[in-house]
Motif scaffolding. Structure first.
Motif, short mmCIF file in Angstrom:
data_model
loop_
_atom_site.label_atom_id
_atom_site.label_comp_id
_atom_site.label_asym_id
_atom_site.label_seq_id
_atom_site.Cartn_x
_atom_site.Cartn_y
_atom_site.Cartn_z
N ALA A 31 14.87 3.54 0.08
CA ALA A 31 14.95 2.84 1.28
C ALA A 31 13.80 2.50 2.01
CB ALA A 31 15.75 3.63 2.26
N ARG A 32 12.80 3.53 2.14
CA ARG A 32 11.55 3.27 2.99
C ARG A 32 10.66 2.42 2.26
NH1 ARG A 32 11.05 7.77 7.05
NH2 ARG A 32 13.35 8.57 7.15
N ALA A 33 10.64 2.41 0.81
CA ALA A 33 9.79 1.63 0.08
C ALA A 33 10.36 0.28 -0.02
CB ALA A 33 9.87 2.06 -1.73
N CYS A 34 11.66 0.00 -0.08
CA CYS A 34 12.11 -1.57 0.15
C CYS A 34 11.69 -1.99 1.76
CB CYS A 34 13.48 -1.42 0.00
SG CYS A 34 14.41 -1.09 -1.54
N LEU A 35 11.87 -0.96 2.55
CA LEU A 35 11.32 -1.59 3.94
C LEU A 35 9.69 -1.92 3.92
CD1 LEU A 35 11.43 -1.74 6.90
CD2 LEU A 35 11.35 0.64 7.06
N ALA A 36 8.94 -1.03 3.22
CA ALA A 36 7.52 -1.31 3.48
C ALA A 36 7.07 -2.41 2.61
CB ALA A 36 6.78 -0.19 2.72
N ALA A 37 7.86 -2.75 1.64
CA ALA A 37 7.69 -3.78 0.56
C ALA A 37 8.39 -5.21 0.96
CB ALA A 37 8.03 -3.50 -0.66
N GLY A 38 9.51 -5.08 1.87
CA GLY A 38 10.12 -6.27 2.11
C GLY A 38 11.07 -6.67 0.75
N LEU A 39 11.40 -5.73 0.15
CA LEU A 39 12.17 -5.96 -1.16
C LEU A 39 13.55 -5.29 -1.26
CD1 LEU A 39 9.20 -5.72 -3.81
CD2 LEU A 39 10.12 -7.59 -3.08
N ARG A 40 14.58 -5.82 -2.00
CA ARG A 40 15.87 -5.20 -2.28
C ARG A 40 15.35 -4.13 -3.24
NH1 ARG A 40 19.99 -10.07 -2.24
NH2 ARG A 40 20.74 -9.99 -0.01
N TYR A 41 16.57 -3.43 -3.76
CA TYR A 41 16.27 -2.16 -4.58
C TYR A 41 16.04 -2.65 -5.90
CZ TYR A 41 17.56 2.02 -7.08
OH TYR A 41 17.56 3.35 -8.06
N PRO A 96 3.53 2.98 -5.23
CA PRO A 96 2.12 2.31 -5.77
C PRO A 96 1.35 1.96 -4.86
CG PRO A 96 4.23 0.91 -6.38
CD PRO A 96 4.58 2.02 -5.80
N LEU A 97 0.25 2.21 -4.93
CA LEU A 97 -0.67 1.71 -4.14
C LEU A 97 -1.40 0.67 -4.12
CD1 LEU A 97 -3.29 5.07 -3.89
CD2 LEU A 97 -1.28 4.61 -2.40
N ASP A 98 -0.89 -0.19 -5.33
CA ASP A 98 -1.31 -1.61 -5.54
C ASP A 98 -0.17 -2.68 -5.06
OD1 ASP A 98 0.64 -0.92 -7.29
OD2 ASP A 98 -0.62 -1.69 -9.22
N PHE A 100 4.16 -4.11 4.41
CA PHE A 100 3.83 -5.03 5.93
C PHE A 100 2.77 -4.05 6.69
CE2 PHE A 100 7.10 -2.05 7.32
CZ PHE A 100 6.96 -1.83 8.46
N TYR A 101 2.96 -2.84 6.45
CA TYR A 101 1.76 -2.01 7.24
C TYR A 101 0.33 -2.57 6.87
CZ TYR A 101 5.58 1.20 7.15
OH TYR A 101 7.05 1.79 7.20
N SER A 102 0.00 -2.74 5.58
CA SER A 102 -1.32 -3.27 5.30
C SER A 102 -1.56 -4.73 5.80
CB SER A 102 -1.59 -3.25 3.53
OG SER A 102 -0.42 -4.25 3.07
N VAL A 103 -0.43 -5.60 5.90
CA VAL A 103 -0.56 -6.67 6.35
C VAL A 103 -1.06 -6.82 7.70
CG1 VAL A 103 0.55 -8.90 6.81
CG2 VAL A 103 0.83 -7.91 4.81
N LEU A 104 -0.44 -5.78 8.50
CA LEU A 104 -0.69 -5.71 9.85
C LEU A 104 -2.13 -5.12 10.17
CD1 LEU A 104 2.52 -3.98 11.66
CD2 LEU A 104 1.81 -6.19 11.72
N ASP A 134 -5.73 10.10 1.65
CA ASP A 134 -6.25 8.87 1.71
C ASP A 134 -5.49 7.71 1.05
OD1 ASP A 134 -8.63 9.78 2.50
OD2 ASP A 134 -9.72 10.06 0.53
N ASP A 135 -4.34 7.96 0.56
CA ASP A 135 -3.45 7.25 0.09
C ASP A 135 -2.80 6.58 1.33
OD1 ASP A 135 -3.92 7.98 -2.58
OD2 ASP A 135 -1.80 8.74 -2.84
N LEU A 136 -2.79 7.23 2.45
CA LEU A 136 -2.21 6.51 3.64
C LEU A 136 -3.02 5.34 4.15
CD1 LEU A 136 -0.85 9.60 5.65
CD2 LEU A 136 0.42 8.10 4.38
N GLY A 137 -4.23 5.21 4.01
CA GLY A 137 -5.26 4.43 4.36
C GLY A 137 -4.81 3.09 3.38
N LYS A 138 -4.76 3.30 2.14
CA LYS A 138 -4.65 2.31 1.25
C LYS A 138 -3.24 1.54 1.27
CE LYS A 138 -7.57 4.79 -2.18
NZ LYS A 138 -7.47 5.56 -3.29
N LEU A 139 -2.39 2.31 1.97
CA LEU A 139 -0.82 1.98 2.34
C LEU A 139 -0.80 0.97 3.65
CD1 LEU A 139 1.35 4.65 1.14
CD2 LEU A 139 1.01 2.47 -0.05
N GLY A 140 -2.15 1.06 4.40
CA GLY A 140 -2.28 0.11 5.38
C GLY A 140 -2.28 0.92 6.82
#
Length: 437
Positions: free
Chosen positions: A66-76, A89-91, A95-99, A128-134
């Motif tokens: 659910a949290r991945a779908c939210l972050a990516a703006g994607l359905r399951y 996945p870090l690549d 929407f956090y990184s967009v902000l 450090d992964d959190l920084g890469k996620l935005g």
């Protein structure tokens, strides 16, 4: 709007969508139930100064997906995370990184579940992964049972470190192991209860955001997720409050009511902490240009049909609360638009003056929030390994591996008791086509 808004995203874990302080007519007409004796004055105030979506669903009723779908703006179906054993996945854009890329200070506290499979959160809540996620600043902690599983010998997240440092870890470990449906209060002091601890982090983060740039903060509460642990104060405040029994349940009535009392107590405590954070925003003089969002990753069956937890396609599991209030948003509106949790990705990005073309399954809610549109989607979808759900607001179809299709007429059967698939094969065919398109 002359300046870009701040965002305060209040995100409890496992709050089912029909357990909200709705007006009485919403309880009866939408959910076929009597009003619940909930005490959520801060959320209720948000509802009065914003838009409440009464038909919001999660794209997938499990924490990490659910949290991945939210972050990516994607359905399951398109999401890169299919279960709780996969990290985001870090690549993959968030929407956090967009902000962050558009100049926002991007903060978060609580249970992120974006790297749930790793069982390592950093003792200060930062990897450090959190920084890469935005994120620019974060205090990420484990969920309730992840903290217990990972922290039995030594802490692996900042909350368990807090408990170890104060000599409270063994008490907490002993209490949570095997708790299951038990409703006795924890011996932890109020300030050491997880949602109170992480909320204090949230208040401090708001206090320390820079004054010269817009900010975003997501507060990932660990409640009202099971186990149904509460403090002594919380338990005492609710132990005499009556609740309706679960729907179609054969469980012990006394235990069912006690569980529901604790669930309500967790919601009230979350609401109390929300008040503390809103007051901190007000102290900064920024409440008038802060968009406040209240939602949840998925629901909780709470004993309906003898089920607890999530991962099910039924209403208690897939229906989530969703409230948006802030500058430019209509006030005191209950919308029956068919929205999905990941729609928040495009909504937030659009209000921030940015764009996220990767969020192909996210539709901005801005037109509904500002009154330029009333409808949203024709069909909403939720899914998890083994089943898919599609609803047009009137009918709800569930396709589950190894079972006959289930179709429910929601206006006359809001609890989803009567399968009318054989009587409406045309509706089954139409909704099923949405699941394969």
């Amino acid at each position: 709007m002359s300046r870009r808004p701040n965002f305060l995203f209040l995100f409890p874990d496992q709050h089912r969508g029909d357990w909200m302080p709705y007006p009485e007519h919403i309880f009866r007409s939408r959910f076929g139930m009597e009003p619940l004796p909930l005490r959520m004055p801060n959320v209720e105030a948000l509802m009065k100064r914003g838009v409440t979506f009464t038909r919001a669903v999660t794209p997938s009723p499990l924490c990490a997906p659910a949290r991945a779908c939210l972050a990516a703006g994607l359905r399951y179906e398109l999401s890169p995370v299919k279960n709780n054993q996969q990290n985001y996945p870090l690549d993959c854009k968030t929407f956090y990184s967009v902000l962050k890329e558009s100049g926002y200070e991007v903060g978060g506290v609580g249970k992120f579940d974006l790297h749930k499979a790793s069982h390592w959160w950093g003792l200060d809540g930062w990897i450090d992964d959190l920084g890469k996620l935005g994120f620019t600043v974060a205090i990420d902690n484990a969920g309730k049972m992840d903290a217990i599983a990972s922290g039995q010998q030594e802490p692996k997240d900042p909350y368990m470190k807090y408990l170890y440092d104060r000599g409270l870890a063994e008490l907490h470990l002993r209490d949570m192991k095997g708790r299951k449906k038990s409703t006795h209060p924890t011996e932890l002091p109020e300030e050491a209860y997880c949602d109170n601890w992480l909320s204090a982090n949230g208040v401090n983060m708001i206090r320390n955001f820079p004054q010269n740039k817009p900010w975003f903060l997501v507060v990932n509460f660990t409640g009202p997720h099971s186990p149904f642990d509460v403090t002594k104060r919380m338990r005492e405040a609710w132990r005499h409050v009556d609740f309706p029994l679960p729907h179609e349940s054969t469980d012990d009535p006394a235990q069912s009511v006690a569980i529901r009392q604790n669930y309500a107590a967790m919601l009230e405590n979350i609401d109390r902490n929300i008040g503390l954070m809103l007051r901190e925003v007000e102290k900064r003089g920024e409440l008038d240009h802060t968009i406040v969002i209240y939602a949840s990753d998925h629901g909780e069956m709470l004993g309906d049909f003898d089920k607890y937890g999530k991962v099910r396609p039924e209403r208690g599991s897939v229906h989530v609360p969703l409230v948006v209030a802030g500058p430019g948003v209509r006030e005191n509106i209950c919308s029956d638009a068919l929205v999905e949790l990941q729609d928040l990705a495009r909504t937030i990005v659009e209000y921030a003056g940015a764009d996220m073309p990767e969020a192909v399954d996210s539709l901005s809610l801005k037109p509904i929030l500002e009154g330029t549109a009333e409808s949203h989607r024709e069909v909403q979808i939720s899914a998890l390994n083994g089943w898919k759900m599609a609803s047009d607001g009137e009918y709800k179809l569930i396709i589950e591996n190894g079972k006959e299709p289930r179709l429910y007429h929601l206006p006359s059967d809001p609890w989803e008791n009567r399968n009318v698939a054989r009587q409406h094969e045309d509706v089954v065919k139409r909704l099923q086509a949405q699941l394969t398109s």
